[in-house]
Design an enzyme around this catalytic site. Structure first.
Site, mmCIF file in Angstrom:
data_model
loop_
_atom_site.group_PDB
_atom_site.id
_atom_site.type_symbol
_atom_site.label_atom_id
_atom_site.label_comp_id
_atom_site.label_asym_id
_atom_site.label_seq_id
_atom_site.Cartn_x
_atom_site.Cartn_y
_atom_site.Cartn_z
ATOM 1 N N ILE A 126 -3.622 -40.759 10.279
ATOM 2 C CA ILE A 126 -2.848 -41.890 10.791
ATOM 3 C C ILE A 126 -3.282 -42.232 12.217
ATOM 4 C CG2 ILE A 126 -0.520 -42.656 11.451
ATOM 5 C CD1 ILE A 126 0.525 -40.888 9.129
ATOM 6 N N HIS A 129 -6.706 -43.898 12.218
ATOM 7 C CA HIS A 129 -6.696 -45.259 11.681
ATOM 8 C C HIS A 129 -6.014 -46.232 12.629
ATOM 9 C CE1 HIS A 129 -6.690 -48.507 8.803
ATOM 10 N NE2 HIS A 129 -5.381 -48.640 8.962
ATOM 11 N N GLU A 130 -4.928 -45.813 13.235
ATOM 12 C CA GLU A 130 -4.146 -46.727 14.072
ATOM 13 C C GLU A 130 -4.838 -47.046 15.394
ATOM 14 O OE1 GLU A 130 -1.514 -48.463 13.456
ATOM 15 O OE2 GLU A 130 -1.131 -47.654 11.466
ATOM 16 N N THR A 131 -5.411 -46.044 16.046
ATOM 17 C CA THR A 131 -5.952 -46.281 17.399
ATOM 18 C C THR A 131 -7.320 -45.670 17.623
ATOM 19 O OG1 THR A 131 -4.919 -44.293 18.330
ATOM 20 C CG2 THR A 131 -3.613 -46.334 18.368
#
Length: 226
Positions: A126, A129-131
């Site tokens: 996560i 993928h997010e940052t």
């Protein structure tokens, strides 16, 4: 002599002067009044409202990006195919950097796992993928973009709610300059929307403060808490 119509209609010099009637603001300036009213209804202090809402700027770039989202028409149930998205976002480079990062913060990951029961691999997936493991957190001003997207109207209720939540973050001590993020209002290492920051941010490094903008441990703990 009998007064004429023109002479009887003369202005009394002792009558009070009336201020000219000003037209109500329109467009984004007019919409700010709606945001002020909602913020008041939801308990935001008047000083906060007056300090931040009048100076908001319409962010046209955020609106353009929102309108160019992939997928079907607004409010449709169309779901784009996953494979092209996966190829574009789950790259060999991201995987390689994730493996290296996993090793470097393994102690934090296992401590967070013992507290929340979330597998470290899930947390890193996560976070990556997010940052891109904290490298890309966004530089848009959150108040401006949330107000702009609410004004656009496609998802007004959601963005108004998130705008008020951002004001409440300021009221609990988060400085305005810290509230930066994506064009859609997500912020910090976990890329939480403001309402999620209020509800689920967590202290991962044990310093007593959940700082999802500067502490990677807090960011990962917040993802686990989510």
């Amino acid at each position: 002599p009998i007064p004429t119509a023109s002479s009887s209609a003369q202005v009394d010099p002792l009558a009070p002067l009336q201020a000219p009637v000003r037209a109500a603001p329109t467009g984004f300036d007019g919409y700010k009044l709606q945001l002020m009213a909602r913020a008041r209804r939801e308990g935001v202090r008047e000083a906060t409202i007056q300090a931040y809402i009048p100076t908001l700027d319409l962010n046209r770039r955020a609106i353009e990006l929102d309108q160019s989202q992939p997928g079907g028409p607004p409010n449709s149930n169309y779901i784009p195919p996953f494979s092209p998205y996966q190829r574009r976002h789950v790259t060999p480079d991201l995987i390689r950097r994730g493996q290296a990062h996993y090793s470097s913060i393994y102690g934090d990951l296992t401590r967070i796992q013992s507290r929340y029961g979330v597998d470290p691999g899930v947390l890193l997936a996560i976070y990556g993928h997010e940052t891109s493991f904290g490298a890309v957190v966004g530089s848009f001003d959150l108040l401006d973009v949330l107000a702009s997207l609410a004004y656009e109207g496609r998802r007004r209720e959601m963005f108004e709610r998130e705008f008020v939540a951002a004001l409440k973050l300021i009221e609990i001590g988060v400085p305005r300059w810290r509230l930066k993020g994506s064009y859609a209002g997500a912020t910090g290492y976990p890329q939480f929307m403001p309402s999620t920051v209020l509800r689920l941010r967590a202290d991962g490094d044990g310093d007593g403060y959940a700082d999802i903008w500067r502490s990677e441990s807090d960011g990962l703990a917040s993802i686990a808490n989510y």
